[in-house]
Design a protein around this motif. Structure first.
Motif, PDB file in Angstrom:
ATOM      1  N   ALA A 248     122.062  -3.594  59.883  1.00 12.30           N
ATOM      2  CA  ALA A 248     122.454  -2.669  58.817  1.00 12.30           C
ATOM      3  C   ALA A 248     122.042  -1.238  59.104  1.00 12.30           C
ATOM      4  O   ALA A 248     122.700  -0.293  58.668  1.00 12.30           O
ATOM      5  N   ASP A 249     120.942  -1.049  59.860  1.00 10.83           N
ATOM      6  CA  ASP A 249     120.473   0.298  60.154  1.00 10.83           C
ATOM      7  C   ASP A 249     120.904   0.771  61.541  1.00 10.83           C
ATOM      8  O   ASP A 249     120.346   1.742  62.072  1.00 10.83           O
ATOM      9  N   HIS A 250     121.886   0.115  62.113  1.00 14.78           N
ATOM     10  CA  HIS A 250     122.399   0.524  63.429  1.00 14.78           C
ATOM     11  C   HIS A 250     123.066   1.889  63.322  1.00 14.78           C
ATOM     12  O   HIS A 250     123.648   2.251  62.283  1.00 14.78           O
ATOM     13  N   ASP A 251     123.006   2.662  64.413  1.00 15.32           N
ATOM     14  CA  ASP A 251     123.582   4.016  64.403  1.00 15.32           C
ATOM     15  C   ASP A 251     125.075   3.994  64.090  1.00 15.32           C
ATOM     16  O   ASP A 251     125.601   4.918  63.454  1.00 15.32           O
ATOM     17  N   GLN A 252     125.774   2.948  64.543  1.00 22.98           N
ATOM     18  CA  GLN A 252     127.219   2.875  64.330  1.00 22.98           C
ATOM     19  C   GLN A 252     127.594   2.099  63.077  1.00 22.98           C
ATOM     20  O   GLN A 252     128.777   1.969  62.765  1.00 22.98           O
ATOM     21  N   ALA A 253     126.599   1.594  62.376  1.00 22.12           N
ATOM     22  CA  ALA A 253     126.880   0.893  61.113  1.00 22.12           C
ATOM     23  C   ALA A 253     127.035   1.922  59.998  1.00 22.12           C
ATOM     24  O   ALA A 253     126.440   3.001  60.039  1.00 22.12           O
ATOM     25  N   ASN A 254     127.843   1.579  59.009  1.00 23.81           N
ATOM     26  CA  ASN A 254     128.058   2.496  57.890  1.00 23.81           C
ATOM     27  C   ASN A 254     126.886   2.396  56.917  1.00 23.81           C
ATOM     28  O   ASN A 254     126.624   1.351  56.329  1.00 23.81           O
TER      29      ASN A 254
ATOM     30  N   ALA B 164     117.438   0.853  54.323  1.00 23.27           N
ATOM     31  CA  ALA B 164     116.089   0.439  54.687  1.00 23.27           C
ATOM     32  C   ALA B 164     116.128  -0.556  55.833  1.00 23.27           C
ATOM     33  O   ALA B 164     117.052  -1.376  55.932  1.00 23.27           O
ATOM     34  N   SER B 165     115.164  -0.440  56.736  1.00 26.37           N
ATOM     35  CA  SER B 165     115.112  -1.364  57.864  1.00 26.37           C
ATOM     36  C   SER B 165     114.869  -2.784  57.352  1.00 26.37           C
ATOM     37  O   SER B 165     114.229  -2.998  56.328  1.00 26.37           O
ATOM     38  N   GLY B 166     115.379  -3.745  58.080  1.00 23.56           N
ATOM     39  CA  GLY B 166     115.207  -5.135  57.688  1.00 23.56           C
ATOM     40  C   GLY B 166     116.208  -5.616  56.672  1.00 23.56           C
ATOM     41  O   GLY B 166     116.028  -6.675  56.065  1.00 23.56           O
ATOM     42  N   ASN B 167     117.296  -4.859  56.468  1.00 19.67           N
ATOM     43  CA  ASN B 167     118.305  -5.247  55.480  1.00 19.67           C
ATOM     44  C   ASN B 167     119.356  -6.194  56.043  1.00 19.67           C
ATOM     45  O   ASN B 167     120.429  -6.335  55.480  1.00 19.67           O
ATOM     46  N   GLY B 168     119.056  -6.802  57.154  1.00 24.24           N
ATOM     47  CA  GLY B 168     119.982  -7.775  57.715  1.00 24.24           C
ATOM     48  C   GLY B 168     121.105  -7.144  58.504  1.00 24.24           C
ATOM     49  O   GLY B 168     120.985  -6.046  59.044  1.00 24.24           O
ATOM     50  N   HIS B 169     122.246  -7.853  58.558  1.00 24.68           N
ATOM     51  CA  HIS B 169     123.391  -7.433  59.361  1.00 24.68           C
ATOM     52  C   HIS B 169     124.626  -7.240  58.491  1.00 24.68           C
ATOM     53  O   HIS B 169     124.734  -7.802  57.403  1.00 24.68           O
TER      54      HIS B 169
ATOM     55  N   PRO C 236     127.786 -11.852  57.321  1.00 25.47           N
ATOM     56  CA  PRO C 236     126.927 -12.850  57.980  1.00 25.47           C
ATOM     57  C   PRO C 236     125.699 -13.210  57.149  1.00 25.47           C
ATOM     58  O   PRO C 236     125.288 -12.443  56.282  1.00 25.47           O
ATOM     59  N   ASN C 237     125.145 -14.379  57.457  1.00 22.24           N
ATOM     60  CA  ASN C 237     123.956 -14.868  56.777  1.00 22.24           C
ATOM     61  C   ASN C 237     122.819 -15.053  57.775  1.00 22.24           C
ATOM     62  O   ASN C 237     123.046 -15.431  58.921  1.00 22.24           O
ATOM     63  N   ARG C 238     121.623 -14.782  57.335  1.00 20.66           N
ATOM     64  CA  ARG C 238     120.451 -14.932  58.205  1.00 20.66           C
ATOM     65  C   ARG C 238     120.039 -16.391  58.271  1.00 20.66           C
ATOM     66  O   ARG C 238     119.929 -17.074  57.264  1.00 20.66           O
ATOM     67  N   LEU C 239     119.788 -16.856  59.489  1.00 20.83           N
ATOM     68  CA  LEU C 239     119.279 -18.207  59.699  1.00 20.83           C
ATOM     69  C   LEU C 239     117.818 -18.192  60.125  1.00 20.83           C
ATOM     70  O   LEU C 239     116.982 -18.882  59.550  1.00 20.83           O
ATOM     71  N   ASP C 240     117.506 -17.405  61.155  1.00 20.46           N
ATOM     72  CA  ASP C 240     116.147 -17.360  61.695  1.00 20.46           C
ATOM     73  C   ASP C 240     115.874 -15.955  62.219  1.00 20.46           C
ATOM     74  O   ASP C 240     116.336 -15.586  63.301  1.00 20.46           O
ATOM     75  N   SER C 241     115.107 -15.183  61.456  1.00 18.54           N
ATOM     76  CA  SER C 241     114.834 -13.796  61.851  1.00 18.54           C
ATOM     77  C   SER C 241     113.817 -13.688  62.971  1.00 18.54           C
ATOM     78  O   SER C 241     113.572 -12.592  63.482  1.00 18.54           O
ATOM     79  N   THR C 242     113.229 -14.827  63.376  1.00 15.82           N
ATOM     80  CA  THR C 242     112.256 -14.783  64.474  1.00 15.82           C
ATOM     81  C   THR C 242     112.920 -14.905  65.840  1.00 15.82           C
ATOM     82  O   THR C 242     112.241 -14.800  66.861  1.00 15.82           O
TER      83      THR C 242
ATOM     84  N   GLY D 187     117.984  -8.257  64.344  1.00 13.07           N
ATOM     85  CA  GLY D 187     117.772  -6.925  63.813  1.00 13.07           C
ATOM     86  C   GLY D 187     117.919  -5.821  64.837  1.00 13.07           C
ATOM     87  O   GLY D 187     117.757  -4.644  64.504  1.00 13.07           O
ATOM     88  N   GLU D 188     118.221  -6.182  66.083  1.00  9.92           N
ATOM     89  CA  GLU D 188     118.373  -5.196  67.147  1.00  9.92           C
ATOM     90  C   GLU D 188     119.708  -5.321  67.870  1.00  9.92           C
ATOM     91  O   GLU D 188     120.371  -4.325  68.144  1.00  9.92           O
ATOM     92  N   ASN D 189     120.102  -6.562  68.178  1.00 11.87           N
ATOM     93  CA  ASN D 189     121.320  -6.779  68.955  1.00 11.87           C
ATOM     94  C   ASN D 189     122.580  -6.645  68.104  1.00 11.87           C
ATOM     95  O   ASN D 189     122.565  -6.891  66.892  1.00 11.87           O
TER      96      ASN D 189
END
Length: 412
Positions: A287-293, A187-192, A211-217, A222-224
């Motif tokens: 997590a939803d990157h094309d090259q991510a498992n 699902a989108s938004g599942n972090g990195h 990794p841990n999320r600090l600031d999603s803004t 979620g893209e880089n």
């Protein structure tokens, strides 16, 4: 004006036949319970009744379709519940395997148990419904959707589209989800998710947490994709790759084991332990990157392989094991979130079926009431008319009997 005996006989017969026809018509209505026995009885009501009956039959077909859809969705929900339990058990085993007190034999034992969970999940992915169709094959439901290739990895061979069924005039509902959506998606938004790789001949023993999320803004969250390229034992550069494939290399930075490192403009943090060698890399992807498992089975295969590999007395291999376990646990978290999202969708569709059933039941009642108003008989009124018609017929018959006995010869 002269009225012949023949004319009087014909008029009497006509009156008797009319009375008898009305008497028989009401009798047929009482016997059938319908006031419209033939279309000629009331053409307008008969025409409307045909349209209402067709609409009622169509509504009944949709009700039958909802029963089939509910059975399929209920079975899917049951299977997904088992899948959820399997993923949770796999996570618990990896937490146990991450302990430094275990021996190679202990880890291999956990790997064997994890392989059992893997085979169980594969069996759940290839489950069939009561009609012999594979539940998670999409429209390609005549063959197992998941099969092992030559390398022993599970691959998806089904359709990517979910089977749909029309449950109401304006609702085409998915009655199953494809195996790709459940077992090979995130699902989108599942972090990195971070993955580590050592350079050929590397003697590094670098491990990571996070990794841990600090600031999603922060821009690019979620893209880089962020790649930590190590240029020394404790030196690295962060290469940022945006969604367009454009890469930017940051300045050389240093790290201290156990301290959190912020990347992506304070969007994400990661903690490093040990030391690196030149060429080692840690890649942090959405997590939803094309090259991510995103493949649940591939995650389990990687974890099993790591558990079955001896690591005692090999610092570099130990680091690979810890990194593989850390990555696998994060990927299992994402897979579990995805399965729970699908389960929530299944539950929402089951609730929707209940609502549509209620609407359909009310619609059926309206159709039945309309049909009753159009063609059903009012027995009290019909019986009264039947009695009156019987009296009229008897009076007509008696009048005819009196008429046929009249003759001029009686006057002589």
């Amino acid at each position: 004006m002269r009225i012949s005996t023949q004319v009087m006989f014909e008029q009497s017969m006509t009156s008797m036949n009319r009375q008898q026809s009305e008497y028989l018509k009401i009798g047929q209505q009482i016997a059938s319970g319908k006031k419209v026995v033939r279309p000629s009885d009331d053409p307008q009501a008969a025409s409307r009744a045909v349209g209402v009956a067709q609409a009622k039959a169509q509504t009944q077909q949709y009700a039958d379709a909802r029963i089939s859809a509910r059975n399929a969705l209920s079975q899917e929900e049951s299977v997904l519940n088992s899948v959820t339990d399997g993923i949770s058990s796999a996570k618990n085993l990896l937490v146990q395997a991450a302990s430094d007190t275990l021996s190679d034999a202990d880890r291999q034992s956990i790997g064997s148990e994890l392989r059992g969970i893997y085979e169980s999940l594969l069996g759940q992915a290839n489950v069939t419904d009561g009609n012999g169709r594979y539940l998670f094959g999409g429209y390609k439901d005549d063959a197992p959707p998941f099969a092992k290739n030559a390398a022993g990895s599970a691959t998806y061979n089904g359709s990517e589209h979910s089977r749909e069924q029309r449950v109401d005039a304006s609702r085409l509902m998915p009655v199953s989800d494809s195996g790709k959506t459940i077992f090979q998606s995130v699902a989108s938004g599942n972090g990195h998710v971070a993955t580590a790789s050592r350079a050929d001949g590397s003697e590094g023993n670098l491990t990571f947490k996070g990794p841990n999320r600090l600031d999603s803004t922060q821009p690019g969250y979620g893209e880089n994709t962020y790649t930590l390229q190590f240029t020394g034992a404790n030196e690295f550069q962060v290469v940022t790759t945006d969604v367009n494939g454009t890469s930017t290399t940051g300045p050389t930075r240093t790290f201290e084991a156990g301290q959190s490192i912020e990347i992506g403009g304070r969007a994400i943090s990661i903690t490093l332990e040990g030391s690196a060698d030149i060429g080692d890399k840690i890649t942090v992807r959405p997590a939803d990157h094309d090259q991510a498992n995103k493949n649940l089975f591939q995650t389990l295969e990687t974890a099993i392989k790591a558990l079955e590999t001896p690591i005692e007395g090999k610092p570099g291999v130990q680091a690979d094991f810890r990194n593989a376990v850390s990555t696998s646990m994060r990927e299992l978290d994402n897979s579990l979130d995805n399965v729970l999202t699908v389960r929530a969708s299944v539950g929402a569709r089951l609730n929707e079926l209940d609502v549509v059933d209620t609407v359909g039941s009310n619609r059926m009642l309206n159709y039945e009431q309309t049909l009753s108003d159009l063609v059903d008989l009012d027995y009290s009124k019909a019986i009264s008319e039947y009695s009156m018609s019987q009296v009229g017929l008897q009076a007509s018959q008696k009048a005819f009997m009196g008429l046929k006995n009249m003759s001029l010869f009686d006057m002589l």
